[in-house]
Write a protein that holds these residues in place. Structure first.
Motif, short mmCIF file in Angstrom:
data_model
loop_
_atom_site.label_atom_id
_atom_site.label_comp_id
_atom_site.label_asym_id
_atom_site.label_seq_id
_atom_site.Cartn_x
_atom_site.Cartn_y
_atom_site.Cartn_z
N GLN A 167 0.65 -1.13 0.06
CA GLN A 167 0.17 -0.17 0.00
C GLN A 167 0.89 1.27 -0.06
OE1 GLN A 167 -3.18 -0.26 3.17
NE2 GLN A 167 -4.67 -0.26 1.35
N HIS A 202 3.07 3.47 -2.25
CA HIS A 202 3.17 4.08 -3.53
C HIS A 202 4.44 4.92 -3.72
CE1 HIS A 202 -0.59 2.62 -5.67
NE2 HIS A 202 -0.73 2.01 -4.45
N ASP A 245 -8.75 3.37 0.18
CA ASP A 245 -8.85 2.04 0.15
C ASP A 245 -7.76 1.37 -0.97
OD1 ASP A 245 -11.26 1.78 1.51
OD2 ASP A 245 -12.64 2.03 -0.04
N ARG A 246 -6.98 2.45 -1.27
CA ARG A 246 -5.85 1.95 -2.38
C ARG A 246 -4.67 2.28 -2.22
NH1 ARG A 246 -5.39 4.85 -8.33
NH2 ARG A 246 -3.49 3.66 -9.14
#
Length: 206
Positions: A57, A59, A123-124
């Motif tokens: 999770q 990035h 959520d991403r």
């Protein structure tokens, strides 16, 4: 990792809080402490934390540091990576809010972005990793989407005045007398976070 703050009583960190090396955190604290011209002998604190976000999770932002802590700049930077199209409408709305170019319009845009970006990304994405080019050059920093995923570790440390002053002088972007300073952007950003936080039942200053 570490976070520099003007508060010694943070229990829950804000969404979209930055964390980095010890030196980066002290430099960030200095930027906040001197964000208002005429600040004298500000008091700042250093937090050691654990980030509870899985590697999947996190990035990596390949463009590196986007230069200032405002969520408007963050949103535009993430859009430019072309990996977060869900932010397009959010950025357009924030741009409309900022059209007045007043201090209040910047505050209102930041308050809108705190909620809208967290809802769109939570959520991403747990955190964004980037190469710091401002507070501690070439070190790695994290921008954590949800502050609830950050846990304090150890005691809060008061940052010595000499450390704050050294960080301010060393970093021209945070120097109030520098022609490259970004205080006109940083101060509304800080106020927006304060106002947003005070609207919540339980709040703590960052």
């Amino acid at each position: 990792m570490y976070h520099g703050s003007l508060s010694e009583s943070i229990t829950v960190f804000d969404d979209f809080t930055h964390f980095g090396t010890r030196d980066a955190a002290i430099a960030a604290a200095a930027a906040k402490a001197y964000a208002q011209p005429g600040s004298i002998r500000p008091t700042a604190y250093l937090y050691c934390v654990q980030i509870q976000v899985s590697d999947s999770q996190i990035h990596k932002v390949e463009t590196g540091d986007w230069g200032d802590p405002t969520l408007y700049s963050t949103c535009r930077t993430l859009l430019n990576t072309q990996r977060f199209p869900e932010l397009k409408d959010i950025e357009l709305q924030a741009r409309k809010i900022r059209e007045g170019r007043s201090r209040q319009s910047k505050i209102d845009a930041e308050k809108y972005l705190i909620r809208a970006m967290a809802d769109a990304l939570q959520d991403r994405v747990g955190a964004f990793e980037y190469t710091n080019k401002v507070e501690d050059e070439r070190s790695q920093s994290l921008l954590v989407v949800r502050g609830a995923n950050v846990v304090r570790h150890g005691k809060v440390e008061k940052i010595e005045q000499s450390q704050l002053e050294a960080a301010r002088v060393h970093n021209p972007l945070h120097h109030a007398n520098s022609p490259a300073n970004q205080f006109q952007e940083v101060a509304p950003h800080i106020q927006a976070r304060d106002e947003f936080r005070n609207q919540r039942p339980s709040s703590s200053r960052t």
